[in-house]
Design an enzyme around this catalytic site. Structure first.
Site, short mmCIF file in Angstrom:
data_model
loop_
_atom_site.label_atom_id
_atom_site.label_comp_id
_atom_site.label_asym_id
_atom_site.label_seq_id
_atom_site.Cartn_x
_atom_site.Cartn_y
_atom_site.Cartn_z
CG HIS A 1 8.85 13.92 8.59
ND1 HIS A 1 8.11 12.77 8.38
CD2 HIS A 1 9.03 14.00 9.92
CE1 HIS A 1 7.89 12.19 9.53
NE2 HIS A 1 8.44 12.92 10.50
NE ARG B 1 6.14 9.15 8.77
CZ ARG B 1 4.94 9.41 8.28
NH1 ARG B 1 3.98 9.82 9.06
NH2 ARG B 1 4.71 9.25 6.99
CD GLU C 1 9.56 3.32 2.80
OE1 GLU C 1 8.91 4.37 2.81
OE2 GLU C 1 10.24 2.96 3.77
CG ASN D 1 4.23 9.45 1.98
OD1 ASN D 1 3.18 9.46 1.36
ND2 ASN D 1 4.30 9.51 3.29
CG ASP D 2 10.19 7.33 0.97
OD1 ASP D 2 10.72 8.36 0.53
OD2 ASP D 2 10.16 7.05 2.17
CB CYS E 1 1.36 3.34 6.42
SG CYS E 1 3.05 2.96 5.93
C1 PEP Z 1 6.05 6.47 3.00
O1 PEP Z 1 7.17 6.60 2.47
O2 PEP Z 1 5.00 6.37 2.37
C2 PEP Z 1 5.93 6.48 4.47
C3 PEP Z 1 4.80 6.22 5.06
O3 PEP Z 1 7.04 6.76 5.18
P1 PEP Z 1 7.65 8.23 5.42
O4 PEP Z 1 6.67 9.23 4.89
O5 PEP Z 1 7.86 8.35 6.89
O6 PEP Z 1 8.92 8.17 4.65
MG MG Z 2 8.93 6.29 3.62
#
Ligand code: PEP
Ligand code: MG
Length: 582
Positions: free
Chosen positions: A196, A303, A440, A463-464, A511
């Site tokens: 993050h 977020r 995700e 990302n996840d 996203c």
């Molecule tokens: C993701 O996981 O792609 C996402 C956008 O959420 P975060 O990065 O806040 O976990």
């Molecule tokens: Mg995420």
């Protein structure tokens, strides 16, 4: 060409910075057991008192210097640490250890710190448990002064404008403080490109190199440092030739930014006339400025974790509502997708939270929607506020980390109950406010058809999704080399999700960071994505790609690529994907 010092880490942004090194926190302190002579007890207690006073003074100075535009939570966080420093109960046991067992001041404090941390870790209540890091942070702060005036992250009382901050670790909350203090870039020993902190640094336009091991021991305070955040390189003591190279590179990047700026009011339409919606990801309400300045047509991910960070109390419904109304006002009519709380992993309510004991695995634990369903007092005020905000502008609600349909059923039932409550109370809201979910977790992607049946939109959180599919911790730089958005397994899950959405006529967006990655966007367009949400700084570069693409051709190429995916050598596959855009 000479270069006396160089560190390698992971790249985070297409940016270069040159500035003087400012060394912050060097990581956990090592304290050896040491006892003192009974005749030294008085002096030892005196040293402890002086360290506490110095720590209080330093923290007060920081609080007074926090710029007014910094989120109020940051000052609240500093205040809560000050309160702890003023609380006798925090250090009384350490005083007793010096008096009764002749421990040295630092050993007494360290001994007490370890005990306190354990008490907090054993607490049942997850919120109280999470305060462990606050206690830890405050005691370490005093220890720093006992050991000779060490300062830590946000607490350094110095002019940081134009500096390259070099630290063991920087928390997401401190990243915001550093931006306000004008740092040119930062380098950390710890952290991956999808942490993050890294995402926030990109969003706040701070060049950063993360995961550069031992970097705090290589560099000297004040020396000139070059940070190449494109390649993940940090260098000191460079000669004129290297400096000149990087200054030229900075000019090239600057010129490119100026050229891209001309696209702000141009439509995001491909050569063959297909419109692609380019939206922004927001971290803080004030990011609406950057979203609009870069021509976002909406916010695909707001977020909301910042509302919860670095504070002792939970935000109430009115505080949530005020933050959402600020965003709605700032966006002047373009839609915003508010994501419900996604606390957990590196998005903790405190700083220094990466050091999770080896037994716990927070990425697979009680995070995001799991935590919200378990702690309704955390969740309900936020849901009520999002629904109330929907009366003031186009709002969508998005749920993170869904992994099962039962979980989704519970969320939808609570939302329905809150709708009825608001109706009974005569409070306005948009009864048609879309409710969507993030895809995700691999289980959600594999069940995307079922999720699409019950949701108004899906948003792929790569990302996840990458973390969970490839089994690599996104904040662990030692495995970040495996973090591959173009892995065939990831591409299949993405395609499966897009197809599930299309089959149900449910919009699918993305996203995760992949949506703003120029290498991946041509393929994503070829797979049928028409909504991409990314940090505001990437919007114009991606718009340039959309405007230069023939999407029908990309769709054809993506089909061909999938057909030979299992037979293709991975390197050639990646090359073929990158060639799609050229
Ligand atoms: C993701 O996981 O792609 C996402 C956008 O959420 P975060 O990065 O806040 O976990
Ligand atoms: Mg995420």
């Amino acid at each position: 060409m000479t270069l006396s010092c160089c560190g390698l880490g992971v790249a985070t942004a297409r940016a270069i910075a040159i500035g003087s090194a400012f060394l912050l926190d060097r990581g956990p302190l090592a304290i050896a057991p040491r006892s003192v002579d009974p005749s030294e007890v008085f002096d030892e207690i005196q040293r402890l008192e002086e360290a506490i006073t110095a720590a209080q003074r330093a923290l007060r100075t920081v609080r007074d210097q926090v710029p007014r535009s910094t989120p109020v939570k940051v000052t609240e966080f500093i205040d809560s640490h000050l309160l702890m420093l003023e609380d006798h109960a925090l250090v009384d046991p350490a005083r007793a250890l010096i008096r009764e067992q002749y421990f040295s001041a630092e050993w007494a404090l360290e001994h007490h710190r370890v005990r306190l941390v354990k008490v907090f870790e054993d607490m049942e209540d997850p919120y109280l448990r999470s305060r462990r890091d606050d206690v830890d942070h405050v005691v370490q702060h005093i220890l720093g002064f006992l050991l000779g005036g060490r300062t830590s992250d946000a607490e350094a009382d110095a002019d940081l404008s134009g500096c390259i901050v070099i630290a063991h670790d920087i928390s997401p909350a401190d990243t915001v403080v550093l931006r306000h203090r004008g740092v040119a870039a930062f380098v950390t020993e710890y952290g991956g490109p999808m942490s993050h902190t890294a995402i926030l640094a990109r969003s706040l336009n701070i060049p950063a190199v993360m995961g550069a091991r031992n970097v705090t021991s290589y560099f000297r305070q004040g020396e000139t440092v070059v940070v190449d955040a494109e390649k993940g390189i940090v260098m000191a003591d460079v000669d004129a030739v290297i400096l000149d190279h990087y200054r030229r590179r900075m000019r090239v990047l600057e010129e490119r930014r100026a050229r891209l700026q001309r696209l702000v009011s141009e439509p995001s339409i491909s050569l063959d006339g297909i419109s692609v919606s380019l939206m922004a990801n927001l971290e803080l309400p004030e990011d609406t400025l950057a979203a609009r300045a870069n021509g976002a047509t909406g916010v695909g991910l707001y977020r909301t974790e910042f509302l919860y960070m670095n504070r002792d109390t939970l935000p109430d419904e009115e505080e949530h509502l005020a933050a959402y109304l600020e965003v709605i006002r700032g966006l002047a009519g373009i839609p915003v997708t508010i994501r419900t709380l996604d606390l957990g992993v590196d998005k903790q309510v405190d700083s220094d939270s990466h050091f999770c004991p080896p037994v716990c695995n927070p990425a697979l634990g009680l995070r995001a929607i799991r935590l919200c369903l378990k702690e309704p007092e955390l969740f309900r005020p936020q849901l009520r506020a999002i629904l109330r905000a929907s009366a003031f502008g186009p709002v969508r609600l998005m749920v993170p980390m869904l992994s099962s349909l039962q979980e989704l059923g519970s969320v939808l039932a609570i939302i329905e109950q809150i709708r009825r409550e608001l109706e009974a109370e005569g409070i306005a809201f948009d009864p048609d406010m879309p409710v969507g979910g993030m895809i995700e977790v691999p289980a959600a992607a594999l069940s995307a058809k079922a999720f699409a049946r019950r949701l108004d939109f899906l948003s792929i959180g790569t990302n996840d999704l990458i973390q969970y599919t490839l089994a690599i911790d996104r904040i662990d730089d030692t495995v970040s080399y495996l973090y591959d958005p173009l892995h065939p397994a990831i591409l299949r899950l993405i395609r499966m999700t897009i197809e599930a959405g299309h089959a149900r006529r449910v919009p699918v967006s993305m996203c995760g960071e992949m949506a703003g990655n120029p290498r991946c966007v041509p393929l994503l367009l070829g797979l049928g994505l028409r909504e991409l949400s990314m940090q505001p700084g990437s919007l114009l570069e991606i718009k340039e790609i959309v405007r230069g693409s023939n999407i029908a051709r990309l769709e054809h190429a993506a089909r061909e690529l999938f057909a030979r995916m299992d037979d293709e050598d991975p390197e050639r596959l990646a090359e073929a994907i990158e060639r799609l855009g050229s």
